[in-house]
Scaffold this motif. Structure first.
Motif, short mmCIF file in Angstrom:
data_model
loop_
_atom_site.label_atom_id
_atom_site.label_comp_id
_atom_site.label_asym_id
_atom_site.label_seq_id
_atom_site.Cartn_x
_atom_site.Cartn_y
_atom_site.Cartn_z
N THR A 132 3.83 1.71 12.19
CA THR A 132 5.24 1.72 12.89
C THR A 132 5.43 3.16 13.53
OG1 THR A 132 6.20 3.06 11.17
CG2 THR A 132 5.78 0.82 10.61
N PRO A 133 6.43 3.35 14.38
CA PRO A 133 6.51 4.69 14.96
C PRO A 133 6.93 5.88 14.02
CG PRO A 133 8.04 2.96 16.01
CD PRO A 133 7.43 2.12 14.73
N PHE A 134 7.05 5.29 12.76
CA PHE A 134 7.41 6.51 11.69
C PHE A 134 6.48 6.73 10.75
CE2 PHE A 134 11.17 3.85 13.11
CZ PHE A 134 11.79 4.49 13.87
N PHE A 135 5.74 5.84 10.38
CA PHE A 135 4.50 6.06 9.37
C PHE A 135 3.51 5.07 9.65
CE2 PHE A 135 7.55 3.16 7.52
CZ PHE A 135 6.58 2.22 7.06
N ARG A 136 2.36 5.44 8.82
CA ARG A 136 1.29 4.29 8.91
C ARG A 136 1.08 3.77 7.55
NH1 ARG A 136 -3.75 7.13 12.23
NH2 ARG A 136 -2.69 7.42 14.26
N SER A 137 0.89 2.66 7.53
CA SER A 137 0.56 1.87 6.12
C SER A 137 -0.58 1.19 5.96
CB SER A 137 1.65 0.83 6.04
OG SER A 137 1.62 0.14 4.70
N TYR A 138 -1.31 1.20 5.06
CA TYR A 138 -2.56 0.61 4.57
C TYR A 138 -2.53 -0.17 3.50
CZ TYR A 138 -3.96 4.33 8.10
OH TYR A 138 -3.88 5.40 8.95
N LEU A 139 -2.85 -1.50 3.57
CA LEU A 139 -3.17 -2.39 2.58
C LEU A 139 -4.50 -2.44 2.33
CD1 LEU A 139 -1.19 -5.68 1.72
CD2 LEU A 139 -3.66 -5.56 1.65
N VAL A 140 -4.67 -2.38 0.70
CA VAL A 140 -5.91 -2.11 0.15
C VAL A 140 -6.33 -3.42 -0.75
CG1 VAL A 140 -7.58 -0.56 -0.98
CG2 VAL A 140 -6.16 0.45 0.65
#
Length: 489
Positions: free
Chosen positions: A70-78
């Motif tokens: 996103t423009p605000f953070f990164r997300s990683y599904l593990v």
């Protein structure tokens, strides 16, 4: 309900060398359709608001890891088991709970153990955990059993007037689970006016969908006001006021030496072994709120899905009824004999984990596979996807309680099964839930035959927990009255 292809069943037999059973008897219960294409952030937010599960891409059921920006953070599904183990067990302090998820829950849960991190969380667990040890569960079991009996009485009352009328079973399991919480925590039944209002208010609170808050996606300073719906704030405030009254009354009873020996008394009189402190009233209100959320909402969800699953697979409810019919379940010693019921409940938790996703945050850069996760990245652990991962489980979307006795099932239970989380932050009430669920399931199924209602197939959606969009409708038909042990009649 989806079909199982002959090829899928044949593939399982070829892979495992086990008999998958007659193809016609394979039970594949409802599963939300995943999105297949990339979408914009705003489209994703709209999908997320409607249902957390169907907003996710289909690839997550086979991927070891996926990145979402996103423009605000990164997300990683593990999903990779050793990485899940790193986050939950090996380095839990390096992956504290993300504050983003707490944004929508804080009006009700305050500074509860579900939302805190670091030394505050450790202090809370040191005080709470002793109340849920094995010996304590034996002590509160009579209250749990009384709530289960009360649930059977309510069902009997409904069916007496309209024996052929379908029942929305989620409402009944919610009532039963709430009754268990109030009887074991404060020694009052759900019929008590305070308990009933908390239950009603909590149901309204859930319907306001508070988990999606602007601050969950846009990083905001703590001083910026959070704009929750008025109904969310009002219901949270009323629930907390009612819990405050219960807590203050219990403190007075403790001071007077008149308090019952239940979970609330145990928690409120336990001192932190490191500081000698006990919970204040505000501390206890926060904890009771999460006990109600975790202990009521999650148990109700899992139990409702378990009943629906056995309605699709009558042979399993027959086994549960037979197993329970000769047992006096008012005795705690007999709960361990509910092996089939426990496997069915465990399978319901696999297919419909009440908490479908958990979010952690990196405190420093981390390397996962071939990627560097920056500080502040969101690490998403998804029981929903992990429990149905096509590269880990045999027949991942199928209802098969017998899997827990297979090598694949035993391996996955160790490495890819986290309905209660794992490691230091494992749910305090996990043992409690694994007694409550099989008990109520067994008590219902030794008295009633459950069958699905045509045209009312449930549609799983996830907001706070995994529920059915329009409820779970079942027909209950009384079995022979002599199915109950003599001493319980």
């Amino acid at each position: 309900m989806e079909d199982v292809s002959n090829e899928a069943v044949a593939a399982k037999v070829a892979r495992t060398g086990t008999d998958a059973g007659p193809i016609a008897k394979q039970v594949i219960p409802p599963k939300p359709a995943a999105r297949s294409a990339k979408v914009s952030l705003w489209r994703y937010l709209r999908l997320f608001r409607a249902d957390l599960l169907s907003a996710q891409p289909a690839k997550l059921y086979r991927a070891w890891m996926a990145e979402f920006r996103t423009p605000f953070f990164r997300s990683y599904l593990v999903n990779q088991p050793d990485l899940v183990d790193t986050v939950l067990k090996q380095q839990p302090d390096a992956f504290p709970k993300s504050n983003r998820i707490s944004e929508g829950l804080r009006p009700l849960l305050g500074n509860s153990v579900f939302l805190t991190n670091g030394e505050i969380w450790k202090r809370q667990r040191r005080i709470i955990d002793p109340a849920f040890e094995g010996g304590r569960l034996r002590q509160v079991y009579p209250a749990m059993y009384a709530a289960a009996e009360a649930a059977i009485t309510r069902l009997s009352g409904q069916l007496a007037g309209m024996p052929d009328q379908p029942i929305e079973i989620e409402a009944e399991t919610s009532h039963a689970a709430a009754d268990v919480i109030f009887r074991t925590l404060f020694s009052i039944p759900i019929e008590h006016h305070v308990a009933q209002e908390v239950f009603d208010r909590f149901r309204a609170y859930q319907q306001s969908q508070p988990i999606l808050n602007l601050a969950a996606f846009v990083p905001l300073p703590r001083w910026v006001p959070r704009f929750h719906r008025p109904a969310t704030r009002q219901n949270a405030a009323r629930i907390r006021a009612l819990i405050t009254d219960l807590t203050q009354r219990r403190m007075q009873a403790i001071d007077a030496g008149l308090a019952p020996d239940d979970l609330a008394t145990k928690i409120m009189t336990t001192t932190d072994p490191e500081t000698g402190e006990v919970f204040s009233t505000d501390d206890m209100v926060d904890q009771v709120a999460i006990f109600f959320l975790a202990g009521h909402e999650t148990s109700a969800s899992a139990l409702a899905w378990a009943l629906y699953l056995v309605a699709l697979a009558p042979n399993w409810q027959d086994q549960i009824a037979k197993e329970a019919s000769g047992l006096s379940l008012d005795s705690f010693a007999n709960v361990s004999k509910l092996r089939v019921s426990r496997d069915v409940f465990r399978e319901a938790l696999r297919l419909y984990p009440p908490v479908p996703m958990m979010v952690r945050e990196t405190t420093c850069p981390q390397q996962f596979r071939d990627r560097i996760l920056p500080e502040g990245a969101q690490v998403v652990l998804s029981p929903w996807h992990l429990h149905r991962h096509t590269r880990l489980w045999d027949n991942p979307d199928g209802f098969d309680p017998g899997r827990w006795q297979t090598e694949n099932g035993k391996t996955c239970q160790r490495d890819a099964y986290i309905p209660f989380s794992a490691g230091p932050r494992v749910c305090t009430g996990a043992g409690f839930a694994m007694i409550e669920g099989p008990l109520i399931l067994s008590m219902i199924l030794r008295r009633y035959r459950v069958t699905p209602v045509s045209g009312k197939e449930p549609v799983p959606v996830a907001h706070l927990t995994v529920r059915s969009k329009n409820g779970i409708w079942l027909r209950l038909t009384p079995l022979e009255s002599d199915a109950q042990p003599e001493r319980e009649r």
